[in-house]
Scaffold this motif. Structure first.
Motif, short mmCIF file in Angstrom:
data_model
loop_
_atom_site.label_atom_id
_atom_site.label_comp_id
_atom_site.label_asym_id
_atom_site.label_seq_id
_atom_site.Cartn_x
_atom_site.Cartn_y
_atom_site.Cartn_z
N ALA A 1 44.43 -24.44 -9.40
CA ALA A 1 43.77 -25.13 -8.28
C ALA A 1 44.73 -25.27 -7.11
O ALA A 1 44.32 -25.16 -5.94
CB ALA A 1 43.28 -26.51 -8.74
N THR B 1 35.34 -27.57 -4.87
CA THR B 1 35.76 -27.29 -6.26
C THR B 1 35.61 -28.49 -7.19
O THR B 1 35.75 -28.34 -8.40
CB THR B 1 37.23 -26.85 -6.29
OG1 THR B 1 38.05 -27.92 -5.80
CG2 THR B 1 37.44 -25.62 -5.40
N SER C 1 38.35 -30.06 -2.06
CA SER C 1 37.88 -30.92 -3.15
C SER C 1 36.36 -30.92 -3.24
O SER C 1 35.78 -30.91 -4.33
CB SER C 1 38.39 -32.35 -2.95
OG SER C 1 39.80 -32.39 -2.96
N TRP D 1 46.71 -31.39 -15.11
CA TRP D 1 47.11 -30.77 -13.84
C TRP D 1 46.81 -29.28 -13.88
O TRP D 1 47.18 -28.59 -14.82
CB TRP D 1 48.59 -31.00 -13.59
CG TRP D 1 49.06 -30.42 -12.29
CD1 TRP D 1 49.64 -29.21 -12.10
CD2 TRP D 1 48.97 -31.03 -11.00
NE1 TRP D 1 49.94 -29.01 -10.78
CE2 TRP D 1 49.54 -30.12 -10.07
CE3 TRP D 1 48.48 -32.25 -10.54
CZ2 TRP D 1 49.62 -30.41 -8.72
CZ3 TRP D 1 48.56 -32.53 -9.19
CH2 TRP D 1 49.12 -31.61 -8.29
N ASP D 2 46.12 -28.78 -12.86
CA ASP D 2 45.68 -27.38 -12.83
C ASP D 2 46.45 -26.64 -11.73
O ASP D 2 46.15 -26.80 -10.54
CB ASP D 2 44.18 -27.32 -12.58
CG ASP D 2 43.62 -25.91 -12.72
OD1 ASP D 2 44.42 -24.97 -12.88
OD2 ASP D 2 42.38 -25.77 -12.67
N GLN E 1 37.67 -30.73 -7.54
CA GLN E 1 39.01 -31.05 -8.03
C GLN E 1 39.76 -31.78 -6.92
O GLN E 1 40.13 -31.17 -5.91
CB GLN E 1 39.76 -29.78 -8.44
CG GLN E 1 39.18 -29.10 -9.67
CD GLN E 1 39.91 -27.81 -10.02
OE1 GLN E 1 39.92 -26.86 -9.24
NE2 GLN E 1 40.52 -27.78 -11.19
N TYR E 2 39.95 -33.06 -7.12
CA TYR E 2 40.52 -33.89 -6.06
C TYR E 2 42.02 -34.12 -6.24
O TYR E 2 42.75 -34.28 -5.26
CB TYR E 2 39.80 -35.25 -6.02
CG TYR E 2 38.37 -35.16 -5.59
CD1 TYR E 2 38.02 -35.28 -4.25
CD2 TYR E 2 37.36 -34.92 -6.52
CE1 TYR E 2 36.70 -35.17 -3.85
CE2 TYR E 2 36.03 -34.81 -6.13
CZ TYR E 2 35.71 -34.95 -4.79
OH TYR E 2 34.40 -34.83 -4.39
N THR E 3 42.47 -34.15 -7.45
CA THR E 3 43.87 -34.52 -7.72
C THR E 3 44.85 -33.56 -7.08
O THR E 3 45.78 -33.97 -6.37
CB THR E 3 44.12 -34.59 -9.23
OG1 THR E 3 43.23 -35.54 -9.82
CG2 THR E 3 45.56 -35.00 -9.52
N GLU E 4 44.66 -32.27 -7.34
CA GLU E 4 45.64 -31.29 -6.88
C GLU E 4 45.71 -31.19 -5.35
O GLU E 4 46.81 -31.29 -4.79
CB GLU E 4 45.34 -29.91 -7.49
CG GLU E 4 45.58 -29.83 -9.00
CD GLU E 4 44.42 -30.38 -9.82
OE1 GLU E 4 44.54 -30.44 -11.05
OE2 GLU E 4 43.39 -30.75 -9.20
#
Length: 216
Positions: free
Chosen positions: A7, A182, A179, A3-4, A184-187
């Motif tokens: 982000a 970046t 997303s 987990w970022d 980055q989809y989770t955050e």
């Protein structure tokens, strides 16, 4: 999977913009659905078939077709007939119109639940029609249907992500754009999911409270 938090911080400006748009659509769409729903309910109770049948046909058609299809029709087809709105306006009108056909049934049920004696008393007092509706019938009907209307507001909230299909920058669309930029989809998607829960769950508790106080 890590987990970022950075982000999440980077996503916050976009998220807040999307949240504002979502709330705008929800508030204005609710006002449209409540207002039009009352108009449709009156039409459904009209004595003349020239009013009742067209209103019945229209509301049934809207209720039985998907909201997404209606969005596409309003956004892509109406401009060919010279009627064009922005994506945000189109989405707000579509969601308000769609849910107005549901609130119409709620209003109608509430009106029909008013005891016949109330109508008879208004007639005995020689109250004009508008006075009968505004002072006698609607206050009692609205008291009964407020919890059901609240449930439809929550349903509208959960349908706002559909507006991303026509480019409305609500919360989900903002998460998708973040997303894509970046990778980055989770955050972003998690933040949006949590936001929906934090809005919808307290609203559902409020609806339950209203139901206990107004109905029982």
């Amino acid at each position: 999977m890590n987990w970022d938090w950075s982000a999440v911080a980077d996503f916050m400006p976009r998220f807040l913009d999307g949240l504002l748009v979502t709330l705008q659509v929800l508030v204005l769409g609710s006002l449209i659905s409540f207002s039009l729903g009352l108009v449709w309910a009156a039409g459904l109770r009209a004595r003349t078939r020239l009013v009742r049948w067209p209103v019945t046909g229209f509301t049934e058609f809207v209720r039985t077709t998907p909201l997404l299809v209606q969005l596409f029709f309003l956004y892509f087809v109406l401009p060919e007939w010279g009627v064009q709105f922005s994506a945000l306006v189109t989405g707000t009108l579509a969601i308000g119109l769609h849910y107005s056909t549901y609130t119409a049934q709620v209003y109608r049920a509430g009106i029909e639940a008013v005891p016949p004696g109330q109508w008879e008393a208004a007639t005995a007092l020689s109250l004009p029609a508008h006075r009968t509706w505004l002072a006698v019938i609607l206050p009692q009907a609205l008291r009964r249907v407020t919890p059901a209307l609240g449930n439809y507001v929550i349903a509208m909230l959960k349908d706002t992500p559909l507006l991303a299909a026509i480019g409305v920058l609500e919360m989900l669309q903002q998460a998708r754009l973040e997303s894509a930029a970046t990778f980055q989809y989770t955050e972003p998607l998690t933040v949006v999911g949590v936001a929906f829960v934090l809005i919808a769950y307290p609203a559902s508790l409020l609806v339950r409270t209203l139901e206990r106080r107004l109905v029982h």
